[in-house]
Scaffold this motif. Sequence first.
Motif, mmCIF file in Angstrom:
data_model
loop_
_atom_site.group_PDB
_atom_site.id
_atom_site.type_symbol
_atom_site.label_atom_id
_atom_site.label_comp_id
_atom_site.label_asym_id
_atom_site.label_seq_id
_atom_site.Cartn_x
_atom_site.Cartn_y
_atom_site.Cartn_z
ATOM 1 N N GLU A 1 0.717 -1.209 -0.003
ATOM 2 C CA GLU A 1 -0.060 -0.024 -0.095
ATOM 3 C C GLU A 1 0.827 1.295 -0.036
ATOM 4 O O GLU A 1 0.635 2.217 -0.794
ATOM 5 C CB GLU A 1 -0.997 0.147 1.200
ATOM 6 C CG GLU A 1 -1.968 1.415 1.241
ATOM 7 C CD GLU A 1 -2.469 1.556 2.519
ATOM 8 O OE1 GLU A 1 -3.309 0.450 2.657
ATOM 9 O OE2 GLU A 1 -2.344 2.446 3.172
ATOM 10 N N TYR B 1 5.017 3.304 1.610
ATOM 11 C CA TYR B 1 6.111 3.273 2.592
ATOM 12 C C TYR B 1 6.207 4.682 2.848
ATOM 13 O O TYR B 1 6.344 5.434 2.109
ATOM 14 C CB TYR B 1 7.324 2.664 1.681
ATOM 15 C CG TYR B 1 7.504 1.355 1.448
ATOM 16 C CD1 TYR B 1 6.768 0.306 2.330
ATOM 17 C CD2 TYR B 1 7.979 0.762 0.085
ATOM 18 C CE1 TYR B 1 6.868 -1.017 1.917
ATOM 19 C CE2 TYR B 1 8.004 -0.687 0.005
ATOM 20 C CZ TYR B 1 7.422 -1.565 0.687
ATOM 21 O OH TYR B 1 7.378 -2.803 0.379
ATOM 22 N N SER C 1 -1.006 -1.450 13.204
ATOM 23 C CA SER C 1 -2.405 -1.712 12.989
ATOM 24 C C SER C 1 -2.358 -2.991 11.838
ATOM 25 O O SER C 1 -1.627 -3.460 11.339
ATOM 26 C CB SER C 1 -2.935 -0.607 12.017
ATOM 27 O OG SER C 1 -3.953 -0.774 11.433
ATOM 28 N N ARG D 1 -5.287 -5.552 6.010
ATOM 29 C CA ARG D 1 -4.219 -4.280 5.765
ATOM 30 C C ARG D 1 -3.456 -4.410 7.222
ATOM 31 O O ARG D 1 -3.844 -4.244 8.144
ATOM 32 C CB ARG D 1 -4.817 -3.126 5.682
ATOM 33 C CG ARG D 1 -4.015 -1.987 5.688
ATOM 34 C CD ARG D 1 -5.138 -0.620 5.479
ATOM 35 N NE ARG D 1 -4.120 0.553 5.405
ATOM 36 C CZ ARG D 1 -3.871 1.125 6.324
ATOM 37 N NH1 ARG D 1 -4.069 0.955 7.658
ATOM 38 N NH2 ARG D 1 -3.389 2.285 6.128
ATOM 39 N N GLN E 1 0.213 -2.857 9.144
ATOM 40 C CA GLN E 1 0.977 -1.707 9.107
ATOM 41 C C GLN E 1 2.054 -1.991 10.151
ATOM 42 O O GLN E 1 1.687 -2.379 11.368
ATOM 43 C CB GLN E 1 0.527 -0.484 9.416
ATOM 44 C CG GLN E 1 1.096 0.750 9.318
ATOM 45 C CD GLN E 1 0.260 2.124 9.350
ATOM 46 O OE1 GLN E 1 -0.374 2.377 10.267
ATOM 47 N NE2 GLN E 1 -0.075 2.556 8.118
ATOM 48 N N CYS F 1 5.805 -0.381 11.922
ATOM 49 C CA CYS F 1 6.426 0.681 12.208
ATOM 50 C C CYS F 1 7.717 0.610 12.914
ATOM 51 O O CYS F 1 7.928 -0.368 14.050
ATOM 52 C CB CYS F 1 5.415 1.802 13.007
ATOM 53 S SG CYS F 1 6.321 3.445 13.155
ATOM 54 N N THR G 1 7.646 3.534 8.391
ATOM 55 C CA THR G 1 6.256 2.906 8.246
ATOM 56 C C THR G 1 5.953 2.035 6.899
ATOM 57 O O THR G 1 6.048 2.731 5.742
ATOM 58 C CB THR G 1 5.051 3.810 8.567
ATOM 59 O OG1 THR G 1 5.316 4.654 9.720
ATOM 60 C CG2 THR G 1 3.830 3.121 8.870
ATOM 61 N N THR H 1 3.170 -0.449 5.052
ATOM 62 C CA THR H 1 1.845 -0.816 4.827
ATOM 63 C C THR H 1 1.387 -1.761 3.867
ATOM 64 O O THR H 1 1.762 -1.617 2.701
ATOM 65 C CB THR H 1 0.990 0.238 4.794
ATOM 66 O OG1 THR H 1 1.122 1.263 6.062
ATOM 67 C CG2 THR H 1 -0.463 0.053 5.177
ATOM 68 N N TRP H 2 1.461 -3.078 4.136
ATOM 69 C CA TRP H 2 1.123 -4.074 3.172
ATOM 70 C C TRP H 2 -0.196 -4.906 3.036
ATOM 71 O O TRP H 2 -0.931 -4.655 4.253
ATOM 72 C CB TRP H 2 2.088 -5.241 3.369
ATOM 73 C CG TRP H 2 3.530 -5.278 2.920
ATOM 74 C CD1 TRP H 2 3.916 -4.040 2.119
ATOM 75 C CD2 TRP H 2 4.355 -5.803 3.498
ATOM 76 N NE1 TRP H 2 5.498 -4.104 2.037
ATOM 77 C CE2 TRP H 2 5.638 -5.343 2.880
ATOM 78 C CE3 TRP H 2 4.665 -6.905 4.386
ATOM 79 C CZ2 TRP H 2 6.933 -5.890 3.277
ATOM 80 C CZ3 TRP H 2 6.187 -7.623 4.546
ATOM 81 C CH2 TRP H 2 7.115 -6.974 4.189
#
Lengths: 151, 143
Positions: A84, A86, A108, A122, A124, A126, A141, A143-144
């Motif tokens: 999603e 970087y 998340s 989803r 996330q 960090c 961060t 997010t995949w």
Amino acid sequence: MGSNPIPAESEITSLAGHRFPGGFYSVAHWENFLLTECTGAALLPDGLVHPVALFHIPIAGAGTSIADMFALGQAESDLSIVIESYDWETYLSIREETRYAVSGSITSAKRCRNDQGNVYDRIQFCFELRTPDDSLAARVTITWHYTRNML
Amino acid sequence: MTLAVGDRIPEWEMASVSSDRMRTMAALLRDPNPLHWDRDAVDALPLGLGKRTINQGPLGLSYLINMLQAWGGPECLRRIMMRFPQVVLDGERVVARGEISALREEHGIQLADCSVRLEHDDRGVLLEGTATIIVPEHVILVG
């Protein structure tokens, strides 16, 4: 496209708050040289590390791996992960042969549906890098999307 | 030198995305995803990409960083946030482009917020996002 079992939503959402072991990472000159060459840029001066290293330093330094992160989210295959975003924040330049302390966690984790109604998860992550004198050098961060029966 | 909102950042070109560099990157990152080194795996996906390899996200992102550093200096990067609406494939020519979207000061440091993207001539925007760079001290901000 297969028909793989989808993990229970609770198994995904319970990942939020997961902390990686943490640890340390130093970028060697050879590593910076090869990484920089992959980007098509010239090596930066004065031992500066190309910021592209902000992908793998946090992951390896925190004591995890891409494969472990795939497994945590119960990826149905190595092919099923979609990026999603970087988000790389740098407060101090990263330098070769400096020992950075790295911490990381899952901030998340939630179940989603795309516009076609397909389920994906989803997740996330960090990470923070700190210098030997404990100054914040970078925050990363990742997010995949863990796609389910889509790829 | 002066800078103003709307100014374009000099573009940075990757003339041909290299599958060899993807392989090196996969080894350095310990990235198990075969999309970056196995053409047959990519061909088997229901995406119609053919026997190609897909560039790692961080590598595509690095082209934007190269553009920013070529313009603002090797220590200019403060933040970059990218999304990945399309994949980047081996053999493709891609160009990093961007503009200044805001100029501001934070703790006495002049910053430029930028809109940045990686483009392909036929497929359009492959990566898009925002970046913040430190403006060199000799630069005069306008407007």
